[in-house]
Motif scaffolding. Sequence first.
Motif, PDB file in Angstrom:
ATOM      1  N   LYS A 259      13.059 -21.980 -45.568  1.00 39.12           N
ATOM      2  CA  LYS A 259      11.738 -21.410 -45.941  1.00 39.12           C
ATOM      3  C   LYS A 259      10.755 -21.797 -44.548  1.00 39.12           C
ATOM      4  CE  LYS A 259      10.785 -25.814 -48.189  1.00 39.12           C
ATOM      5  NZ  LYS A 259      10.279 -26.423 -49.574  1.00 39.12           N
ATOM      6  N   ASP A 260      10.836 -22.699 -43.939  1.00 38.79           N
ATOM      7  CA  ASP A 260       9.841 -22.868 -42.764  1.00 38.79           C
ATOM      8  C   ASP A 260      10.152 -21.846 -41.372  1.00 38.79           C
ATOM      9  OD1 ASP A 260       8.376 -24.922 -43.878  1.00 38.79           O
ATOM     10  OD2 ASP A 260      10.048 -26.128 -43.563  1.00 38.79           O
ATOM     11  N   ILE A 261      11.537 -21.542 -41.600  1.00 39.94           N
ATOM     12  CA  ILE A 261      11.739 -20.424 -40.625  1.00 39.94           C
ATOM     13  C   ILE A 261      11.440 -19.177 -40.976  1.00 39.94           C
ATOM     14  CG2 ILE A 261      13.674 -19.220 -39.581  1.00 39.94           C
ATOM     15  CD1 ILE A 261      15.661 -21.585 -39.987  1.00 39.94           C
ATOM     16  N   ALA A 262      11.441 -18.946 -42.211  1.00 41.68           N
ATOM     17  CA  ALA A 262      10.708 -17.588 -42.661  1.00 41.68           C
ATOM     18  C   ALA A 262       9.341 -17.721 -42.390  1.00 41.68           C
ATOM     19  CB  ALA A 262      10.888 -17.535 -44.256  1.00 41.68           C
ATOM     20  N   LEU A 263       8.609 -18.697 -42.590  1.00 45.39           N
ATOM     21  CA  LEU A 263       7.192 -18.889 -42.397  1.00 45.39           C
ATOM     22  C   LEU A 263       6.878 -18.497 -40.992  1.00 45.39           C
ATOM     23  CD1 LEU A 263       4.273 -19.784 -43.023  1.00 45.39           C
ATOM     24  CD2 LEU A 263       5.018 -22.261 -42.616  1.00 45.39           C
ATOM     25  N   SER A 264       7.682 -19.198 -39.869  1.00 40.81           N
ATOM     26  CA  SER A 264       7.829 -19.048 -38.815  1.00 40.81           C
ATOM     27  C   SER A 264       7.704 -17.591 -38.344  1.00 40.81           C
ATOM     28  CB  SER A 264       8.556 -19.956 -37.949  1.00 40.81           C
ATOM     29  OG  SER A 264       8.246 -21.406 -38.445  1.00 40.81           O
ATOM     30  N   MET A 265       8.665 -16.773 -38.916  1.00 42.68           N
ATOM     31  CA  MET A 265       9.128 -15.581 -38.244  1.00 42.68           C
ATOM     32  C   MET A 265       8.077 -14.708 -38.620  1.00 42.68           C
ATOM     33  SD  MET A 265      12.137 -15.706 -36.824  1.00 42.68           S
ATOM     34  CE  MET A 265      11.519 -17.268 -36.332  1.00 42.68           C
ATOM     35  N   ILE A 266       7.052 -14.729 -39.332  1.00 40.56           N
ATOM     36  CA  ILE A 266       5.995 -14.108 -39.698  1.00 40.56           C
ATOM     37  C   ILE A 266       4.664 -14.306 -39.114  1.00 40.56           C
ATOM     38  CG2 ILE A 266       6.933 -13.041 -41.731  1.00 40.56           C
ATOM     39  CD1 ILE A 266       4.988 -14.812 -43.380  1.00 40.56           C
ATOM     40  N   SER A 267       4.510 -15.699 -38.687  1.00 39.08           N
ATOM     41  CA  SER A 267       3.380 -16.221 -38.129  1.00 39.08           C
ATOM     42  C   SER A 267       3.554 -16.314 -36.652  1.00 39.08           C
ATOM     43  CB  SER A 267       3.409 -17.762 -38.826  1.00 39.08           C
ATOM     44  OG  SER A 267       3.342 -17.512 -39.979  1.00 39.08           O
ATOM     45  N   MET A 268       4.581 -16.705 -36.002  1.00 40.90           N
ATOM     46  CA  MET A 268       4.545 -16.614 -34.593  1.00 40.90           C
ATOM     47  C   MET A 268       4.063 -15.692 -33.751  1.00 40.90           C
ATOM     48  SD  MET A 268       7.923 -19.106 -33.965  1.00 40.90           S
ATOM     49  CE  MET A 268       7.190 -19.540 -32.311  1.00 40.90           C
ATOM     50  N   ARG A 269       3.261 -15.890 -32.699  1.00 38.83           N
ATOM     51  CA  ARG A 269       2.863 -14.669 -31.702  1.00 38.83           C
ATOM     52  C   ARG A 269       3.248 -14.788 -30.301  1.00 38.83           C
ATOM     53  NH1 ARG A 269      -3.616 -14.858 -32.673  1.00 38.83           N
ATOM     54  NH2 ARG A 269      -3.644 -13.189 -31.191  1.00 38.83           N
ATOM     55  N   ALA A 270       2.932 -13.703 -29.599  1.00 37.41           N
ATOM     56  CA  ALA A 270       3.362 -14.028 -28.112  1.00 37.41           C
ATOM     57  C   ALA A 270       2.743 -14.908 -27.481  1.00 37.41           C
ATOM     58  CB  ALA A 270       2.841 -12.455 -27.619  1.00 37.41           C
ATOM     59  N   VAL A 271       3.423 -15.390 -26.210  1.00 42.53           N
ATOM     60  CA  VAL A 271       2.858 -16.587 -25.509  1.00 42.53           C
ATOM     61  C   VAL A 271       2.495 -16.342 -24.479  1.00 42.53           C
ATOM     62  CG1 VAL A 271       3.633 -18.609 -24.436  1.00 42.53           C
ATOM     63  CG2 VAL A 271       5.044 -17.882 -26.561  1.00 42.53           C
ATOM     64  N   PRO A 272       1.074 -16.636 -24.174  1.00 47.01           N
ATOM     65  CA  PRO A 272       0.395 -16.203 -22.878  1.00 47.01           C
ATOM     66  C   PRO A 272       1.207 -16.651 -21.740  1.00 47.01           C
ATOM     67  CG  PRO A 272      -1.222 -17.148 -24.521  1.00 47.01           C
ATOM     68  CD  PRO A 272       0.163 -17.517 -24.986  1.00 47.01           C
ATOM     69  N   LEU A 273       1.557 -15.882 -20.570  1.00 46.92           N
ATOM     70  CA  LEU A 273       2.371 -16.452 -19.647  1.00 46.92           C
ATOM     71  C   LEU A 273       1.643 -17.144 -18.524  1.00 46.92           C
ATOM     72  CD1 LEU A 273       5.279 -16.185 -18.812  1.00 46.92           C
ATOM     73  CD2 LEU A 273       4.738 -14.152 -17.462  1.00 46.92           C
ATOM     74  N   GLY A 274       0.402 -16.800 -18.312  1.00 46.39           N
ATOM     75  CA  GLY A 274      -0.435 -17.361 -17.298  1.00 46.39           C
ATOM     76  C   GLY A 274      -0.378 -18.994 -17.211  1.00 46.39           C
ATOM     77  N   PRO A 275      -0.901 -19.457 -18.664  1.00 47.64           N
ATOM     78  CA  PRO A 275      -1.136 -20.906 -18.377  1.00 47.64           C
ATOM     79  C   PRO A 275       0.376 -21.602 -18.337  1.00 47.64           C
ATOM     80  CG  PRO A 275      -2.099 -19.686 -20.432  1.00 47.64           C
ATOM     81  CD  PRO A 275      -1.511 -18.797 -19.839  1.00 47.64           C
ATOM     82  N   MET A 276       1.425 -20.920 -18.778  1.00 47.06           N
ATOM     83  CA  MET A 276       2.725 -21.518 -18.565  1.00 47.06           C
ATOM     84  C   MET A 276       3.092 -21.602 -17.127  1.00 47.06           C
ATOM     85  SD  MET A 276       3.516 -22.308 -21.497  1.00 47.06           S
ATOM     86  CE  MET A 276       1.625 -22.459 -21.903  1.00 47.06           C
ATOM     87  N   MET A 277       2.539 -20.764 -16.281  1.00 47.83           N
ATOM     88  CA  MET A 277       2.904 -20.785 -14.766  1.00 47.83           C
ATOM     89  C   MET A 277       1.809 -21.488 -13.783  1.00 47.83           C
ATOM     90  SD  MET A 277       5.782 -19.193 -14.768  1.00 47.83           S
ATOM     91  CE  MET A 277       6.778 -18.067 -15.861  1.00 47.83           C
ATOM     92  N   GLU A 278       0.815 -22.085 -14.568  1.00 54.76           N
ATOM     93  CA  GLU A 278      -0.181 -22.739 -13.858  1.00 54.76           C
ATOM     94  C   GLU A 278       0.308 -23.999 -13.371  1.00 54.76           C
ATOM     95  OE1 GLU A 278      -4.905 -23.872 -14.531  1.00 54.76           O
ATOM     96  OE2 GLU A 278      -4.086 -21.934 -15.370  1.00 54.76           O
ATOM     97  N   LYS A 279      -0.069 -24.644 -12.198  1.00 57.51           N
ATOM     98  CA  LYS A 279       0.190 -25.926 -11.737  1.00 57.51           C
ATOM     99  C   LYS A 279      -0.944 -26.745 -12.107  1.00 57.51           C
ATOM    100  CE  LYS A 279       3.106 -24.860  -7.924  1.00 57.51           C
ATOM    101  NZ  LYS A 279       3.130 -24.865  -6.368  1.00 57.51           N
ATOM    102  N   LEU A 280      -0.776 -27.929 -12.812  1.00 59.59           N
ATOM    103  CA  LEU A 280      -1.818 -29.050 -13.452  1.00 59.59           C
ATOM    104  C   LEU A 280      -2.021 -29.951 -12.140  1.00 59.59           C
ATOM    105  CD1 LEU A 280      -0.692 -27.756 -16.086  1.00 59.59           C
ATOM    106  CD2 LEU A 280      -1.355 -30.061 -16.857  1.00 59.59           C
ATOM    107  N   SER A 281      -3.336 -30.126 -11.999  1.00 59.08           N
ATOM    108  CA  SER A 281      -4.014 -31.319 -11.377  1.00 59.08           C
ATOM    109  C   SER A 281      -4.244 -32.244 -12.081  1.00 59.08           C
ATOM    110  CB  SER A 281      -4.934 -30.571 -10.446  1.00 59.08           C
ATOM    111  OG  SER A 281      -5.711 -31.322  -9.598  1.00 59.08           O
ATOM    112  N   LEU A 282      -3.385 -33.466 -11.817  1.00 58.97           N
ATOM    113  CA  LEU A 282      -3.669 -34.766 -12.695  1.00 58.97           C
ATOM    114  C   LEU A 282      -3.835 -35.832 -11.908  1.00 58.97           C
ATOM    115  CD1 LEU A 282      -0.701 -33.900 -15.044  1.00 58.97           C
ATOM    116  CD2 LEU A 282      -3.110 -33.655 -15.465  1.00 58.97           C
TER     117      LEU A 282
END
Length: 349
Positions: A259-282
């Motif tokens: 039931k949680d898989i079904a919830l996720s299948m209709i709720s998940m959205r595309a992932v923005p690529l830019g933030p995933m490829m950005e280097k963090l400065s910590l």
Amino acid sequence: MGNRVICMKKKDVAIRSSGDGSRSKRVSRSQRKLLGDEEMLHRRALSMAIHQAQLSQRFDGSMSRRVGSTSSRRQTLSDPFSNNKQVPDIVDSLTVKKLILVHGEGFGAWCWYKTVASLEESGLSPVTVDLTGCGFSMADANSVSTLEEYSKPLILLLQNLHEEEKVILVGHSTGGACVSYALERFPEKISKAIFICATMVSDGQRPFDIFADQLGSAERFMKESQFLIHGNGKDKPATGFMFEKQHMKSLYFNQSPNKDIALSMISMRAVPLGPMMEKLSLSAERYGKGRRFYVQTLDDLALSPDVQEKLARENSPEGVFKIKGSDHCPFFSKPQSLHKILLEIAHIP
């Protein structure tokens, strides 16, 4: 600070028989009620997701209301996520009771519906947030190009805290990068940061780099991946990615209820690529002084236990917790264990 490793044992909810027949019946009725409450929580979350999918009703900014709760009443004796054992009344001694829950890639605030319910029942104050382009956010994920923009709803929440107020940040998967970014910007407002099978990146590292073993190098992924989305046209650089459903099921939800898989299948959205490829400065002066904890999921196919172990070893969190039998979504597959760990970390002095 050294690592403190705590192994969580797998426990299943069981109704034990007793010589007192009436007591056994009371326990059975209580158990049925708890199962019914959880089913109601799921139905409400599913209804919200269907409403979103059908009407495209998305709301900008943070989603600070709970998803599908049955009650805000605090329980001290029979917490629904404690296997019917007495729960110590520990929250009165806590100086920080508010937790901000940050979802991972493709998810939204809706994924925390079980966690929100259990934390509120325990007397804590969870707040969920939709990152930009996720959940009910009106923003187009293809337009989100930086980690700053992606994390903006979380940053606004932290900026609007009272001057002396502190929170515990909880980040799942790539939401860990947003938690790290926030910890660098507002170390004075964050009591603890909890990374759940998350991208606990080092200075100069990209969130995508953590998943390199599963997805291949960034360069290969950008050239060959069938999951890339070109929101600005095929002749333009990719703007996001989205796994197809069968791949997503096997990667993220190999231990989660249907039931949680079904919830996720209709709720998940595309992932923005830019933030995933950005280097963090910590910096060591800000991020480095934050109290960080890591929660490993030991049946995870999206971020392998070996990778998670490496992250914990290289980044030296104050404590490391492990959940057996959990896939990449412990808020679905092992909500009881996750709840116990969050309570325990909240109470660490």
